[in-house]
Design an enzyme around this catalytic site. Structure first.
Site, PDB file in Angstrom:
ATOM      1  N   MET A 158      10.345  25.151   1.707  1.00  0.00           N
ATOM      2  CA  MET A 158      10.128  24.399   1.234  1.00  0.00           C
ATOM      3  C   MET A 158      10.622  23.104   0.478  1.00  0.00           C
ATOM      4  O   MET A 158      10.063  22.407   0.080  1.00  0.00           O
ATOM      5  CB  MET A 158       8.839  25.105  -0.218  1.00  0.00           C
ATOM      6  CG  MET A 158       7.990  23.773  -0.700  1.00  0.00           C
ATOM      7  SD  MET A 158       6.436  25.109  -1.916  1.00  0.00           S
ATOM      8  CE  MET A 158       5.821  25.966  -0.445  1.00  0.00           C
TER       9      MET A 158
ATOM     10  N   ARG B 254     -11.126   1.044  14.590  1.00  0.00           N
ATOM     11  CA  ARG B 254     -10.768   1.458  13.208  1.00  0.00           C
ATOM     12  C   ARG B 254     -11.483   1.009  12.075  1.00  0.00           C
ATOM     13  O   ARG B 254     -13.239   0.569  12.167  1.00  0.00           O
ATOM     14  CB  ARG B 254      -9.440   1.558  13.275  1.00  0.00           C
ATOM     15  CG  ARG B 254      -8.602   2.743  12.059  1.00  0.00           C
ATOM     16  CD  ARG B 254      -7.395   2.465  12.736  1.00  0.00           C
ATOM     17  NE  ARG B 254      -7.170   1.244  11.729  1.00  0.00           N
ATOM     18  CZ  ARG B 254      -5.641   1.202  11.225  1.00  0.00           C
ATOM     19  NH1 ARG B 254      -4.839   2.380  11.204  1.00  0.00           N
ATOM     20  NH2 ARG B 254      -5.282  -0.420  10.575  1.00  0.00           N
TER      21      ARG B 254
ATOM     22  N   TYR C 103      14.572  31.492   6.370  1.00  0.00           N
ATOM     23  CA  TYR C 103      13.454  32.399   6.882  1.00  0.00           C
ATOM     24  C   TYR C 103      13.231  32.001   8.339  1.00  0.00           C
ATOM     25  O   TYR C 103      12.989  31.896   9.192  1.00  0.00           O
ATOM     26  CB  TYR C 103      11.556  31.471   6.919  1.00  0.00           C
ATOM     27  CG  TYR C 103      11.631  31.709   5.035  1.00  0.00           C
ATOM     28  CD1 TYR C 103      11.163  32.136   4.648  1.00  0.00           C
ATOM     29  CD2 TYR C 103      11.302  30.430   4.403  1.00  0.00           C
ATOM     30  CE1 TYR C 103      11.270  32.378   3.403  1.00  0.00           C
ATOM     31  CE2 TYR C 103      11.056  30.446   3.248  1.00  0.00           C
ATOM     32  CZ  TYR C 103      10.556  31.425   2.279  1.00  0.00           C
ATOM     33  OH  TYR C 103      10.601  31.611   1.037  1.00  0.00           O
TER      34      TYR C 103
ATOM     35  N   LYS D  22       0.620  -1.042  -0.018  1.00  0.00           N
ATOM     36  CA  LYS D  22       0.028   0.015  -0.286  1.00  0.00           C
ATOM     37  C   LYS D  22       0.857   1.256   0.138  1.00  0.00           C
ATOM     38  O   LYS D  22       2.383   0.547   0.512  1.00  0.00           O
ATOM     39  CB  LYS D  22      -0.690   0.143   0.996  1.00  0.00           C
ATOM     40  CG  LYS D  22      -0.285   0.144   2.780  1.00  0.00           C
ATOM     41  CD  LYS D  22      -1.370  -0.277   4.055  1.00  0.00           C
ATOM     42  CE  LYS D  22       0.005   0.170   5.152  1.00  0.00           C
ATOM     43  NZ  LYS D  22      -1.286  -0.153   6.267  1.00  0.00           N
TER      44      LYS D  22
HETATM   45  C1  LIG Z   1      -0.543  -1.616   6.704  1.00  0.00           C
HETATM   46  C2  LIG Z   1      -1.133  -3.043   7.246  1.00  0.00           C
HETATM   47  C3  LIG Z   1      -0.158  -3.587   7.406  1.00  0.00           C
HETATM   48  C4  LIG Z   1       1.087  -4.211   6.959  1.00  0.00           C
HETATM   49  O1  LIG Z   1       1.919  -3.430   8.462  1.00  0.00           O
HETATM   50  P1  LIG Z   1       3.063  -3.264   8.362  1.00  0.00           P
HETATM   51  O2  LIG Z   1       3.395  -2.703   9.768  1.00  0.00           O
HETATM   52  O3  LIG Z   1       3.296  -2.080   7.786  1.00  0.00           O
HETATM   53  O4  LIG Z   1       3.796  -4.596   7.933  1.00  0.00           O
HETATM   54  C5  LIG Z   1      -1.185  -5.064   7.529  1.00  0.00           C
HETATM   55  N1  LIG Z   1      -2.409  -4.954   8.102  1.00  0.00           N
HETATM   56  C6  LIG Z   1      -3.194  -3.899   7.635  1.00  0.00           C
HETATM   57  C7  LIG Z   1      -4.860  -4.029   7.959  1.00  0.00           C
HETATM   58  C8  LIG Z   1      -2.306  -2.598   7.634  1.00  0.00           C
HETATM   59  O5  LIG Z   1      -3.225  -1.453   7.471  1.00  0.00           O
END
Ligand SMILES: *Cc1c(COP(=O)(O)O)cnc(C)c1O
Length: 375
Positions: free
Chosen positions: A316, A140, A268, A46
């Site tokens: 930036m 969540r 800055y 992801k």
């Molecule tokens: C991001 C995520 C993972 C991977 O977690 P890591 O700690 O990066 O290995 C696994 N399961 C879910 C639901 C996640 O959101």
């Protein structure tokens, strides 16, 4: 450093900074993680592979022990399919009106966190492969335990009509980076209960997955049939128990060098003033490139053989480095961040300097920098 298979992917006009991804490191991390579990390994790519390139990380992980891919959105999953990856893919976080038909049509498994999603997926195509997602302690994503029994029963009804096939049950641990935290045992218990409820409803989920990187490394009781690992692939160990190989190196060229007098204000707000005559080098990257501005006043880079302080605010698109009485030529290369083997700062140090975690540093840089994939 091995031979370069360079794939520059400029996401905005960059001024010479380079983010190198070491796929040998990803390969070594994958092998290590695969050896730590008796279950299967899902490579979580992801957020563009945690900023390292989703396709490159996915291919590497699949070649070194992973057998599944995992992403949040269906969109990300379809991009992996478009790149020619045909391994099993799970997408676990989608709005209820996501394109589940495209997912089913491309053989992408989807996680279902509630009745609304179950109905949407069931409408999307015949025989959708679903993983029921139970909230095991984060409040969540995932079905609240109070709704789980009803979800399992509804899923079983949908299975009987042929609309879906429940192939998995998933959960996630809130505190796995602290192995002794009692929330881990509590999360495991909720998961075990959730699997038992699914079975009692007549479901036979083959894939039962709870552990991410930290739990894969520290908590065998959470492994079940599969682990979903993301951070660990790219060398981030949230549990800080295991020596993984960081895969990112960020370099930047020196644009200009100047000698300034004592009392010269830099950047800055003049948050830093030269305490004596000194030499300053300018690097063409800043917070728009993902370099955390919150690290201002603490950050360092490796330049001309030594750690040098970044002085003044991170802007930036530029930072200023104090060289003291040393000198470099414009065009010299600074190492802003890397595995640390050559004395350069690590992503963990940048995270500490800016009050965040390595994940945020990596995804912030990866989203913005020209990236070189090193194979
Ligand atoms: C991001 C995520 C993972 C991977 O977690 P890591 O700690 O990066 O290995 C696994 N399961 C879910 C639901 C996640 O959101």
């Amino acid at each position: 450093m091995s031979a370069a298979l360079a794939v520059p992917l400029p996401t905005r006009p960059v001024a010479g900074s380079r983010l190198h991804v070491d796929l040998d490191a990803v390969a070594a991390n994958t092998r290590l993680l695969a050896a730590r579990t008796t279950g299967a390994l899902m490579a979580v790519v992801k957020a563009d592979g945690f900023g390292h390139g989703d396709v490159a990380v996915a291919r590497t992980a699949l070649a070194h022990g992973a057998t599944w891919l995992g992403v949040t959105s269906v969109t990300e999953a379809l991009a992996l399919r478009s790149a020619g990856l045909d391994a099993p893919v799970l997408s676990w976080l989608n709005p209820v009106d996501a394109d589940f038909s495209a997912a089913v049509g491309s053989g992408v498994d989807v996680a279902v966190p509630g009745i609304e999603h179950l109905d949407a997926v069931a409408r999307a195509g015949i025989g959708a492969r679903v993983h029921l997602h139970l909230d095991t302690g984060l409040a969540r994503d995932g079905a609240a335990p109070a709704t789980w029994t009803a979800l399992c029963r509804a899923a079983r009804r949908a299975e009987r009509t042929g609309a879906v096939r429940v192939v998995g049950v998933m959960g996630h641990l809130a505190c796995a980076d602290t192995p002794a935290d009692p929330a881990n045992a509590a999360g495991r218990r909720v998961f075990d209960w959730g699997v038992a409820v699914a079975r009692a409803a007549g479901l036979r989920p083959r894939h039962r997955h709870l552990a991410a990187t930290a739990a894969t490394l520290t908590d065998p009781a959470s492994h079940h049939t599969m682990s979903r690992v993301g951070a660990g692939l790219v060398g981030i160990d949230p549990s800080r128990t295991t020596a993984l190989s960081p895969a990112l190196t960020l370099t930047a060229p020196v644009v200009s060098v100047r000698r300034v007098g004592r009392g010269t204000g830099v950047g800055y707000g003049h948050t830093w003033t030269a305490p004596r005559e000194t030499t300053l080098a300018l690097l063409p990257l800043g917070y728009a490139d993902g370099l955390p501005r919150a690290a201002s006043g603490r950050a360092q880079v490796l330049l001309a053989g030594r750690r040098r302080p970044v002085v003044g605010q991170v802007s930036m698109d530029q930072v200023v480095v104090d060289l003291g009485d040393d000198h470099v030529e414009p065009g010299a290369t600074a190492c802003v961040l890397g595995p640390g083997h050559g004395g350069e700062p690590t992503a963990a140090e940048w995270a500490a300097w800016s009050g965040t975690i390595e994940h945020e540093v990596a995804t912030g840089l990866g989203a913005r920098s020209a990236r070189m994939v090193r194979a």
